[in-house]
Design a protein around this motif. Structure first.
Motif, short mmCIF file in Angstrom:
data_model
loop_
_atom_site.label_atom_id
_atom_site.label_comp_id
_atom_site.label_asym_id
_atom_site.label_seq_id
_atom_site.Cartn_x
_atom_site.Cartn_y
_atom_site.Cartn_z
N GLN A 145 56.47 14.67 -47.95
CA GLN A 145 56.97 13.77 -46.89
C GLN A 145 58.15 14.40 -46.15
O GLN A 145 59.15 14.78 -46.75
CB GLN A 145 57.39 12.43 -47.50
N HIS A 146 58.04 14.51 -44.82
CA HIS A 146 59.09 15.10 -43.97
C HIS A 146 59.42 16.53 -44.35
O HIS A 146 60.50 17.02 -44.08
CB HIS A 146 60.39 14.27 -44.01
N ASP A 195 60.49 10.69 -48.89
CA ASP A 195 61.58 11.64 -48.65
C ASP A 195 62.83 11.14 -49.37
O ASP A 195 63.29 10.03 -49.10
CB ASP A 195 61.82 11.74 -47.14
N GLU A 202 60.72 4.61 -45.77
CA GLU A 202 59.45 4.84 -45.10
C GLU A 202 58.69 3.53 -44.90
O GLU A 202 58.84 2.59 -45.69
CB GLU A 202 58.56 5.78 -45.96
#
Length: 342
Positions: A255-256, A278, A285
């Motif tokens: 994530q990210h 993240d 999120e």
């Protein structure tokens, strides 16, 4: 576990403010003696309840009884002097004052086994327990005795195996070894790092996992990530060797991150814990953001082998943020679960 896309965390969760200073890694305990023991057990109950409330499928201790994911284990071993400190470079990223290996390392008593038994008594859900990996352990110490990273790693692998076997006997379902060092020392990983990891997992009948991330959301790590460019391809150097290893699951950061999702193809056949949360931001999120990461991952890992997870531990985050992220992980996995069943 029969459920499709079972969710879990990479490891740590924030500690309650009455146990340790919040939003701070490696914060000292606020309690002592019997009060500390009771406080840690209360924190275990709270962490378990937070995971249950959020709908997390595979629960953990949230590392509530540990100050640090590596040194708390090492503190219980013989042969390491915490008073004799040296400054070394950690994962080629930042300087730290660390304990010294002054003699042969050994484990005279279990480290986390009583905590694991306590957690097992609180729940019937599958439990994942994290231990530091051999390579990450040696990278957190000054070795004045063996004077060989490989030799010390093999000694730690033997000790970790003793602990892991007792954790399995205490009812732990998945034992995860944390190896962020695998994202840095590629030659060593392939020469002997994965072999040492397999030694740590030797003879276990429960499932085994290795967690390889880009670190907690602390400044030293986020600054390092800024130097890695538009694509983070570190996993490419170690996944082929892990694919042929005896380790069942690999946990990674998605994530990210700038990790190209197609690198997961290098693990084809393994179970993959896909980091869809993240941990380097307080922004929670949306379930749809989580779902989008999982959909991308499903192009490279079979649905029955995908385990939605967090990028890393969440110890430095505010508790309400961590709870929100757990709920988002669960809701995002649920979206994709429904899509798959339809």
């Amino acid at each position: 576990m029969n459920k499709l896309l079972p969710t879990s965390t990479a490891g740590s969760l924030p500690k309650p403010s009455w146990l340790a200073e919040p939003e701070k890694l490696w914060s000292p305990w606020k309690l002592e003696g019997e009060e500390l023991l009771e406080g840690k057990q209360d924190a275990l109950r709270v962490a378990l309840n937070d995971q249950r409330q959020a709908g997390i499928d595979i629960v953990s201790d949230g590392e509530q009884t540990r100050q640090h994911f590596v040194t708390t284990f090492i503190e219980h071993l013989e042969g390491v002097d915490f008073e004799k400190r040296e400054t070394i470079r950690i994962r080629n990223r930042y300087d730290a004052s660390v304990p010294s290996v002054v003699g042969a390392v050994s484990r005279n008593r279990p480290v986390f086994v009583e905590d694991a038994k306590f957690l097992r008594a609180q729940t019937t859900q599958p439990i994942k327990w994290a231990l530091p990996g051999p390579m990450t352990m040696i990278d957190t110490l000054y070795d004045g005795h063996y004077k060989s990273r490989e030799k010390l790693a093999w000694e730690f692998a033997r000790i970790l195996n003793e602990e892991a076997r007792e954790l399995e006997a205490a009812g732990i379902d998945i034992i995860q070894f944390d190896e962020p060092a695998f994202n840095v020392f590629f030659d060593e990983v392939n020469d002997w790092g994965v072999a040492a990891l397999e030694r740590a997992a030797e003879g276990l009948k429960c499932e085994t996992a290795v967690h390889i991330c880009y670190g907690y959301g602390i400044k030293a790590n986020t600054d390092w990530k800024k130097t890695l460019g538009a694509e983070w391809r570190q996993y490419e150097a170690v996944f082929p060797r892990l694919r042929t290893s005896g380790i069942d699951m690999v946990s990674l950061e998605c994530q990210h991150s700038h990790v190209p999702m197609d690198l997961i193809e290098l693990l084809r056949g393994k179970k993959v814990m896909v980091g869809a949360i993240d941990v380097a931001t307080d922004t929670v999120e949306t379930p749809e953001e989580v779902a989008e990461v999982l959909r991308k991952a499903l192009r490279f890992v079979d649905a029955d082998k995908l385990y939605p997870c967090t990028n890393c531990g969440m110890a430095p985050l505010p508790r309400n943020v961590a709870r929100g992220k757990l709920a988002a992980l669960s809701a995002g996995a649920d979206i994709v679960r429904r899509e798959l069943s339809a």
